[in-house]
Scaffold this active site. Structure first.
Site, PDB file in Angstrom:
ATOM      1  N   HIS A  19       0.839  -1.210   0.000  1.00 26.98           N
ATOM      2  CA  HIS A  19       0.000   0.000   0.000  1.00 26.98           C
ATOM      3  C   HIS A  19       0.871   1.256   0.000  1.00 26.98           C
ATOM      4  CE1 HIS A  19      -3.043  -2.640   2.370  1.00 26.98           C
ATOM      5  NE2 HIS A  19      -3.511  -2.510   1.146  1.00 26.98           N
ATOM      6  N   LYS A  43     -17.779  -6.542   8.475  1.00 30.52           N
ATOM      7  CA  LYS A  43     -16.457  -7.170   8.686  1.00 30.52           C
ATOM      8  C   LYS A  43     -15.982  -6.880  10.104  1.00 30.52           C
ATOM      9  CE  LYS A  43     -14.002  -7.306   4.244  1.00 30.52           C
ATOM     10  NZ  LYS A  43     -12.913  -6.641   3.501  1.00 30.52           N
ATOM     11  N   ARG A  92      -2.068  -6.719  -8.008  1.00 25.66           N
ATOM     12  CA  ARG A  92      -0.940  -7.602  -7.735  1.00 25.66           C
ATOM     13  C   ARG A  92      -0.855  -8.696  -8.787  1.00 25.66           C
ATOM     14  NH1 ARG A  92      -2.828  -8.218  -1.670  1.00 25.66           N
ATOM     15  NH2 ARG A  92      -4.635  -8.544  -2.990  1.00 25.66           N
ATOM     16  N   SER A 130      -2.818  -7.856   3.207  1.00 24.90           N
ATOM     17  CA  SER A 130      -3.119  -7.656   4.629  1.00 24.90           C
ATOM     18  C   SER A 130      -3.547  -8.982   5.268  1.00 24.90           C
ATOM     19  CB  SER A 130      -4.245  -6.640   4.795  1.00 24.90           C
ATOM     20  OG  SER A 130      -3.863  -5.405   4.255  1.00 24.90           O
TER      21      SER A 130
END
Ligand code: PNS
Length: 161
Positions: A19, A43, A92, A130
């Site tokens: 990030h 979440k 990614r 993460s």
């Protein structure tokens, strides 16, 4: 001259070096980058949004060109509020593509005036996420090189390592 503003949204639970790389590189193309920490009531994050905001601000050394805020609801509405014409996302691997492709198209359908700009994650960080950072850290693995130093400290404290 018009100020070029981009929004860089994400969960950032926690912020990783991947990030950081995207934020630093975005600053080469934009005058102001708003790092938008998503509040997702469905979440259960490891760090609260306040903790994540403070961690990101500290990791960036309080750069005046970066604004760190949380947002709830539609990302495109938040981007409009920030007067940002661009949403930045890091890509990614191929596995990111389908989700990112859907989100970019949905956001385009909702707000055709806002563009999504993808940046390839730096080759040093293409495998960092993460989720994996949390998993490896919880199992006692070393994640020091994968997150900024303040996040590393916070992770160790939170996970009791
Ligand atoms: O870091 P993440 O979890 O991949 O980030 C996902 C995020 C926060 C960018 C995405 O879930 C989002 O934009 N949420 C806000 C709600 C929204 O606008 N949903 C419609 C987008 S298609």
């Amino acid at each position: 001259m018009e100020t070029r503003v981009a929004v860089y949204p994400g969960s950032f639970d926690p912020l990783t070096m991947g990030h950081m790389d995207i934020i630093q590189r975005s600053l080469k193309s934009f005058d102001r980058v708003v790092v938008a920490v998503a509040v997702n009531p469905s979440k259960e994050p490891l760090f609260s949004e306040e903790e994540r905001i403070l961690q990101i601000r500290e990791a960036l050394g309080h750069d005046p060109r970066v604004d760190v805020r949380c947002f709830q609801g539609l990302l495109v509405e938040f981007a409009r509020e920030m007067e940002a014409g661009i949403i930045v996302r890091g890509l990614r691997a191929i596995s990111d593509f389908e989700y990112e492709f859907q989100m970019a198209h949905m956001n385009h359908q909702l707000a055709p005036d806002i563009e999504t700009l993808f940046m390839m994650t730096g080759s040093d960080h293409f495998y960092v996420s993460s989720r994996l950072v949390k998993e490896v850290c919880s199992l006692g693995g070393d994640v020091e090189a994968l997150v900024p130093p303040n996040v590393y400290k916070a992770l160790k404290l939170r996970m009791g390592k």
